[in-house]
Design a protein around this motif. Sequence first.
Motif, short mmCIF file in Angstrom:
data_model
loop_
_atom_site.label_atom_id
_atom_site.label_comp_id
_atom_site.label_asym_id
_atom_site.label_seq_id
_atom_site.Cartn_x
_atom_site.Cartn_y
_atom_site.Cartn_z
N GLU A 1 37.79 5.27 42.46
CA GLU A 1 36.70 4.77 41.60
C GLU A 1 35.44 4.51 42.42
O GLU A 1 34.32 4.86 42.01
N GLY B 1 35.53 3.78 36.43
CA GLY B 1 36.68 3.26 35.70
C GLY B 1 37.58 4.29 35.07
O GLY B 1 38.46 3.96 34.31
N ASP C 1 31.86 6.65 42.24
CA ASP C 1 30.57 6.00 42.03
C ASP C 1 29.55 6.45 43.07
O ASP C 1 28.38 6.64 42.76
N LYS D 1 31.93 0.66 39.01
CA LYS D 1 32.89 1.76 39.08
C LYS D 1 32.95 2.50 37.75
O LYS D 1 32.88 1.90 36.70
#
Length: 677
Positions: A439, A599, A443, A597
Motif C-alpha cells: 500500500e 487501500g 502510494d 494509502k
Amino acid sequence: MVVKKLGALATITAATMVAMPFAQAGEADVPVAPKATGAAVKAPSDMGKYNTQTNGTLEKPATIWAENFDELHLPDWFSHTGPKGWKVKTSKASSGEKRWRGWTFTDVRQWTWAAGTDERHWFTRGSGNFAVMESEHQRLAKDESFSTALVTPQIPVGGQNQLVLGFDSHYRQGKKGQNATVTISFGGGEGQTLLTLDKNDYSNHHELEVKVPGGAKTAQISFNYNNSYNDKWWAIDNVALHKPYKYEDKKPTGIIDIISDTHANPDAPTNGKKWGRAMDRISAFKDKSTALVVNGDFVDTMRDKNYFEAEKILKAHPYTGADILWGSGNHEQYGQELSSEKAQKNFLTWADRDKPYAEKVVGGVVLIALGTEYYDDHASQGKEPFWNASQAQLYWLKGRLDHWENEGRPVLIFSHYTLANTVSGTHSAWYQNDYNDVEELNDILSGRKNVAFFTSHTHDIVTLNDWWGRYTLPENAGDGIPVFNTGAVKEGIVPDGDNDEETLKDDRSSSLRARVFDDHLTVEAWDLVSGKKVQEVTLPIGAGATAGGTDDGSNGGKDGEGASGSKDGSTGTDEGDNTSDPGAQPGTEPGTQPGAKPGSQPGAKPSSQPGAQPSGEGKNAGGKNGGKSDAERQASEPKTVGSFIATTGATALVPTLLGAMAMISLGAVAKLSRKKN
C-alpha cells in the motif's frame, strides 16, 4: 509507522522496533564481489531534461483518443452498455445466456466468478473494467450461432495522415471457422481489416499502423467476434489512437545489461556454466553496456559456499563494462538454519556496502534499488511477503522520485520481486503478495510518468506476449508504469493452469538490455542460448508520456548488436561515483513522508480460485506437459513487430521480537505451501 509482518498477522508498531545498523562490509565470511574491468564513464555534457522535444510529451501529446472502460458504472457487475458513443452490434440468437450474448463490460473477478478461470485470468494487461466476448458460456442451442461487433464512436482524425491503433488483447481460439478481426473505417465508409486472430493470443499489446485517407474527418474501429457457437473468449482493454512516436534522441544516454536468477551453488554446476555463458554473451556485445545489473537470486541460498562459487564464476567470466550493480532476492534470504542477520551480512559484504536499498547515476542513467530489510526464512518457510521496508526506505524512495521528476529525468527501478498482474506469471496467487508494504509502495508510485520497473523471480521465459506490461493504479489506470520481466539465466518457466507453472526441459536462459534515451526507453529481450535478440519494445517515458509503444517482437537483428544502439561502443558518461545516501533526508530536494494509502490492490483483480499447490521447493522440472512445444504450452508468441542496489549506507528499522515471529504458525499465515523461485 505501522510495519506489517507476514500478512495475516497483527501489525507490529514502531513501539516494538528499534533502530539497528545493518552489518558493515567485511563482517561476514564471504568475499566481496569481483569488480567490473571496464573504464568508468561520465554523463554526456549536453544532457538536458528528457522528453521535451517529442510528440510523446505533455507539451505535444501523441494520443488523440483513448478508452479504458474504467469509468463505466456496473450496477450488476456487468453491462452491455459501453461508454458514450460505443455500440454493440450482435446478430440474432434465440437461445443461450443473455449475460454473454455479444460484448459485455465487466472485470476479471466478475468474469471468472461467472465463467471460471481456465486461463481467463492470465490477462495481466487488463486492469479495472474491460470488454469481454465470452463464447464458451453462451450455451447456444444446437446449430445456432451469432457474430458480434464492439464499435467505437466516430473519432476525429482530420489533418492526420498516419496513426497507430493500440490495444490490449486476450484471445483464446475456438473451433475451426470461428475467428476475430479488427477493422477500421473512415467517414462511414467500408471497413478495412487491420488484424485477424485465428489462434491463441494471450495478454498481448497490439500496435497497428493506420494510413488515414486524404480528406478523412472521422474514423471508427470495430472489434469483431465471428461465428460464435460456445467457443472460447476475447477480452479487450486500453484502446487508443495515437500519432507515431518520433524521437529526437538517436544515441542512448546509457545501456544497461540486466540478468537475474543465476542461483550459484557448487552442488549445481550447470547453474554456474549458464552464468558463465551469460557473462560471455554480454561481454561479446559490440555496443558495450554502461553497467550490468544482477537483479537478485544470484546465489541459491545465503550459505557462504554459494558466494564463493559466485566469485569463482565471475573471476573466470569477468564483466568488461564499467560497473556491476547487485540486487538481493529471496534466495539471498533463504537458509532456515541461519538467520536474517546472516543473510543481510553476507549480501552486504558481497555488494561492498551497508544498505539494501540505494540510488546511483551510471552513465547519466538514474537507477534506484529496492531491497528487503528483514526476512525470517525459519518463520516464513520460504513464503511471501519478501519485501519488508522501513519508513526510512519508503520516505527516501518518495523523495528521490520527486527529485528526479522535478529534474525531468527517467528513472529505472529494480526489484527482484514481482508486481501483481503486470508481466508473465503474475496472474498467479503465488506472485500477488511479494510486497509486505504494497500500500505504501503503491502510494509512492501512483501517477508517476517517468518510471520504469524491472522485476524477476518467476523465471518465466521472455518470448511470451506479456514479457512487459504495465502496473496500473487508480491515478494512472489504463496507462500505468511500464514493467519488464528480466527472465532467468538458470532456466525457463511458463504458466500452467490457475496458479501453477511448468519448468521447460530444454536449455533456456535469458537477459534484458535497456537503452535509455532522453526521450524514450528501448528494452530488448535476449536468448542467451542462441545469442539472439527475441523481443524489443520502445516506449516514451517522461512526465507527459502516454501508453503505447513500438513492439518489434522477435526481430532479432545481428547477433550481439541491438537494433537501436550505436556501433562505436560509446554509451555516454558517468558523473563519477554519484551515489545518494538512502539514509539521508531529502533535504532541499522534494520529499515528504508517503501520504494516504490506496487501500486496495491495483489494477486488474486476481482470481479468487487458486489451483492445486505443489509442496516444497523446486520448479517441478519437466512437468506434466514437458514434451509440448512452446506454442502448445502457451500459444502466445508475439505477432508484431537485478534489483540494482548501489554502494551507500544508513540505519534502518529491524524487528527485535524474533522469537515471537518464529512462534507464528503457518496456519495463521495461511499461505501457499511452496517455496518461491
